[in-house]
Design a protein around this motif. Structure first.
Motif, PDB file in Angstrom:
ATOM      1  N   LEU A  24      12.116   8.758 -30.577  1.00 15.33           N
ATOM      2  CA  LEU A  24      12.296   9.318 -29.303  1.00 15.33           C
ATOM      3  C   LEU A  24      13.283   9.131 -28.405  1.00 15.33           C
ATOM      4  O   LEU A  24      13.978   9.654 -27.949  1.00 15.33           O
ATOM      5  CB  LEU A  24      10.904   9.272 -28.507  1.00 15.33           C
ATOM      6  CG  LEU A  24      10.307  10.243 -27.590  1.00 15.33           C
ATOM      7  CD1 LEU A  24      10.612  11.583 -28.042  1.00 15.33           C
ATOM      8  CD2 LEU A  24       8.832  10.155 -27.235  1.00 15.33           C
ATOM      9  N   PRO A  25      13.513   7.328 -28.417  1.00 13.90           N
ATOM     10  CA  PRO A  25      14.594   6.994 -27.424  1.00 13.90           C
ATOM     11  C   PRO A  25      16.003   7.441 -27.812  1.00 13.90           C
ATOM     12  O   PRO A  25      16.767   7.750 -26.941  1.00 13.90           O
ATOM     13  CB  PRO A  25      14.561   5.511 -27.543  1.00 13.90           C
ATOM     14  CG  PRO A  25      13.142   5.248 -28.172  1.00 13.90           C
ATOM     15  CD  PRO A  25      12.701   6.467 -28.866  1.00 13.90           C
ATOM     16  N   TYR A  26      16.170   7.668 -28.913  1.00 13.21           N
ATOM     17  CA  TYR A  26      17.363   8.256 -29.596  1.00 13.21           C
ATOM     18  C   TYR A  26      17.663   9.864 -29.257  1.00 13.21           C
ATOM     19  O   TYR A  26      18.563  10.165 -28.657  1.00 13.21           O
ATOM     20  CB  TYR A  26      17.409   8.148 -31.278  1.00 13.21           C
ATOM     21  CG  TYR A  26      18.661   8.653 -31.726  1.00 13.21           C
ATOM     22  CD1 TYR A  26      19.880   7.917 -31.671  1.00 13.21           C
ATOM     23  CD2 TYR A  26      18.756   9.679 -32.569  1.00 13.21           C
ATOM     24  CE1 TYR A  26      21.251   8.394 -31.977  1.00 13.21           C
ATOM     25  CE2 TYR A  26      19.740  10.219 -33.120  1.00 13.21           C
ATOM     26  CZ  TYR A  26      20.995   9.432 -33.218  1.00 13.21           C
ATOM     27  OH  TYR A  26      22.040   9.931 -33.606  1.00 13.21           O
ATOM     28  N   VAL A  27      16.597  10.484 -29.767  1.00 12.58           N
ATOM     29  CA  VAL A  27      16.676  11.952 -29.253  1.00 12.58           C
ATOM     30  C   VAL A  27      16.719  12.138 -28.000  1.00 12.58           C
ATOM     31  O   VAL A  27      17.643  12.878 -27.299  1.00 12.58           O
ATOM     32  CB  VAL A  27      15.368  12.425 -29.930  1.00 12.58           C
ATOM     33  CG1 VAL A  27      15.201  13.841 -29.530  1.00 12.58           C
ATOM     34  CG2 VAL A  27      15.114  12.397 -31.282  1.00 12.58           C
ATOM     35  N   SER A  33      18.082  10.236 -25.342  1.00 13.62           N
ATOM     36  CA  SER A  33      19.241   9.747 -25.003  1.00 13.62           C
ATOM     37  C   SER A  33      20.386  10.859 -25.274  1.00 13.62           C
ATOM     38  O   SER A  33      21.343  10.979 -24.400  1.00 13.62           O
ATOM     39  CB  SER A  33      19.485   8.639 -25.427  1.00 13.62           C
ATOM     40  OG  SER A  33      20.495   8.399 -26.196  1.00 13.62           O
TER      41      SER A  33
END
Lengths: 143, 143
Positions: free
Chosen positions: B12-15, B17
């Motif tokens: 989630l944090p990657y997607v 951002s």
DNA sequence: GGTTATTGGTTTGATATGTAACTAACAACC
DNA sequence: GGTTGTTAGTTACATATCAAACCAATAACC
């Protein structure tokens, strides 16, 4: 003030970037505190760990990162002995990046933490929500 | 490489951002090209335009921005004559920020563009998707 | 085989950011 | 009314980022 129809708190770029920041914050501390890594560094590490050896160019494309950013992250990771480079013989402009044994250990650790962290986030959503969320974010990312 | 269960493209944090970056990019050019503004500057401008005069502190809280960032953005906006400050009499530490007539014009223009841009993004989603998306992002933002 | 263009990657210089220290105005306490 | 604490906002310094110029290896063309 002026047009009351426009609601800043529903403006997608704004809402997205706030959510992104909030969700990154919690995970940051793992790679920062434990390994003194920067955001771009862990991204590079993750790509190598997850998808195997590749060239810096390939990392740029996969991770949509600018080559200067990757260049610096690679240098930093190399200095920490998390990865090593080898020039390719058939074209000496390319260099293959591979995680060292140490780098792989770090990746494995962080990857585990990421999985747990993600699970914690995901637990707030129903499977349907999660699915919709992923689908939407994916659409946005691809232009 | 190692555990194939962990999928970076669903972290989630990657997607989030990546999606945030992608969606910001398209809007950036309006405030950058037209008015030479930075991201933080338009955020401040938007908050003042949308919610009326307030102190720098209030902007910080509403927009979750650090006070140094706001301080600098305010100075920049002041230099461009988009806003003015007035010290409050009853407590001379506070200063009220208000858009100038010119600043209001700029806000109105950008706000209109934002609305259009948002509509374009939203057009890719069904109302249900949009609703779920907003709800999820909101949950994430609040811790 | 020499000139020109392209490509992978690095360096540089200007700009932005984050952290912590700072200033000035107020409040509270004695 | 002086000491101590707090708060709004700024400044300074160290670090991160972006864009553009750069270098070295290869390819393409003649």
């Amino acid at each position: 003030m002026s047009n009351p129809e426009f609601n800043l708190d529903q403006f997608l770029p704004y809402v997205l970037s706030r959510a992104a920041e909030a969700s990154s914050l919690g995970f940051q501390k793992f790679y920062r505190q434990r390994y003194g890594m920067l955001r771009t560094e862990w991204r590079v590490l993750f790509h190598l760990g997850r998808y195997g050896d590749m060239t810096a160019k390939a990392v740029c494309e996969r991770a949509s990162l600018h080559k200067t950013k990757v260049s610096r992250a690679v240098r930093a990771l190399e200095k920490k002995r998390f990865l090593s480079r080898t020039r390719q013989e058939h074209d000496r402009r390319h260099e293959t990046l591979s995680l060292t044994r140490h780098g792989l250990v770090v990746y494995t650790d962080l990857q585990q933490l990421a999985k747990e962290y993600d699970a914690k986030l995901a637990s707030r959503f129903t499977p349907q929500e999660r699915e919709v969320l992923n689908r939407c974010l994916d659409k946005i990312t691809k232009l």
